[in-house]
Design an enzyme around this catalytic site. Sequence first.
Site, PDB file in Angstrom:
ATOM      1  N   LYS A   1      -5.515   2.211   4.914  1.00  0.00           N
ATOM      2  CA  LYS A   1      -4.871   3.510   5.083  1.00  0.00           C
ATOM      3  C   LYS A   1      -5.054   4.356   3.835  1.00  0.00           C
ATOM      4  CE  LYS A   1      -1.373   3.294   2.151  1.00  0.00           C
ATOM      5  NZ  LYS A   1      -1.083   4.316   1.131  1.00  0.00           N
TER       6      LYS A   1
ATOM      7  N   SER B   1     -18.707  -3.412  -4.781  1.00  0.00           N
ATOM      8  CA  SER B   1     -17.847  -2.657  -5.681  1.00  0.00           C
ATOM      9  C   SER B   1     -18.656  -2.279  -6.911  1.00  0.00           C
ATOM     10  CB  SER B   1     -16.630  -3.487  -6.106  1.00  0.00           C
ATOM     11  OG  SER B   1     -15.785  -2.745  -6.956  1.00  0.00           O
TER      12      SER B   1
ATOM     13  N   ILE C   1      -5.619  -2.861  -4.510  1.00  0.00           N
ATOM     14  CA  ILE C   1      -5.132  -3.251  -3.185  1.00  0.00           C
ATOM     15  C   ILE C   1      -5.940  -4.414  -2.622  1.00  0.00           C
ATOM     16  CG2 ILE C   1      -6.550  -1.648  -1.807  1.00  0.00           C
ATOM     17  CD1 ILE C   1      -2.819  -2.483  -1.240  1.00  0.00           C
TER      18      ILE C   1
ATOM     19  N   ASP D   1      -0.006   9.791  -0.232  1.00  0.00           N
ATOM     20  CA  ASP D   1      -0.666   8.489  -0.138  1.00  0.00           C
ATOM     21  C   ASP D   1       0.351   7.385   0.130  1.00  0.00           C
ATOM     22  OD1 ASP D   1      -3.184   6.740  -0.564  1.00  0.00           O
ATOM     23  OD2 ASP D   1      -1.715   5.899  -1.959  1.00  0.00           O
TER      24      ASP D   1
END
Length: 307
Positions: A89, A34, A12, A167
């Site tokens: 989200k 990351s 994403i 999700d």
Amino acid sequence: MIRIGLVGVGKIAHDQHIPALAGDKRFQLVAAASRSLPDLGGIPVFYDIDEMLAKGPELDAVALCTPPQARRETALAALRAGKHVFLEKPPGATVSEVAELAAVAREHGVVLFTSWHSRFAAGVPQAKAWLASRHVRKLTIEWREDVRRWHPGQTWIWQAGGMGVFDPAINALSILTEIMPAEVFVTDAKLQVPENVQSPIAGHVDMTTLGGMAITADLDFLQTGPQTWDITAWTEDGVLKLSLGGAELTIDGTAVEVGENREYPGLYDRFATLIAEGRSEVDVRPLTLVADAFMVGTREVVEAFIE
């Protein structure tokens, strides 16, 4: 210029966040964190948020794209360091932890933004405006997609807190809570859970309003071929339908011009505005509907999910 760090550089982030940030002159992506330590073309990448905050360049804000199960501690670190925080989200693994984050944001005088990208789909604002003055008699949600196509290798989605089919389905619920003129409540749910995971792969949710309007959501994570992301509302003045996750709008079958679909650029435009105004935007209504579906839903064990 808002100097921003990105935490969690997965699909994403690559597909949506990095391009959206590159297209908004109010933001400068100056660091990332990351565990995969990807090459971001000269942008320094750190192992985690603690290392980024301690050793990285000065930041004004942080965008969190980690799975929801790991979101709370990362968000708390950013907020307590005085950074504005953008939550991908769903904003958290639980409703209560988002309330905690909002309280910490207030304590430290920074902005917290619970982002719901589907609300920024091109057809949603016009759908909301059209329904505002009308009586909705019935509304249905059909959210059916192929998990192997959209979430390859994302094992977190099947773990506790990963929400499974909810999700993607929470995107529909974020649109629902945005366009409905009345508040929405869950009354029943039926969830299908593979025998080898913790989260549902399909389900049906019944909802209502104080006025007793029927709302249903049919959810499936195993749909191959054409994907279905539709919301249909019946009113006394006609039938409104949002398709393609809100990107297309029709009324009685006639297409309505809605313009370009710019979900993530819209999110970062909102985030920049909130920072300029010093105002948080914390909406947990979609997450609450998911939590309620888990609370009241009956569970059917189905065959194992093998990617």
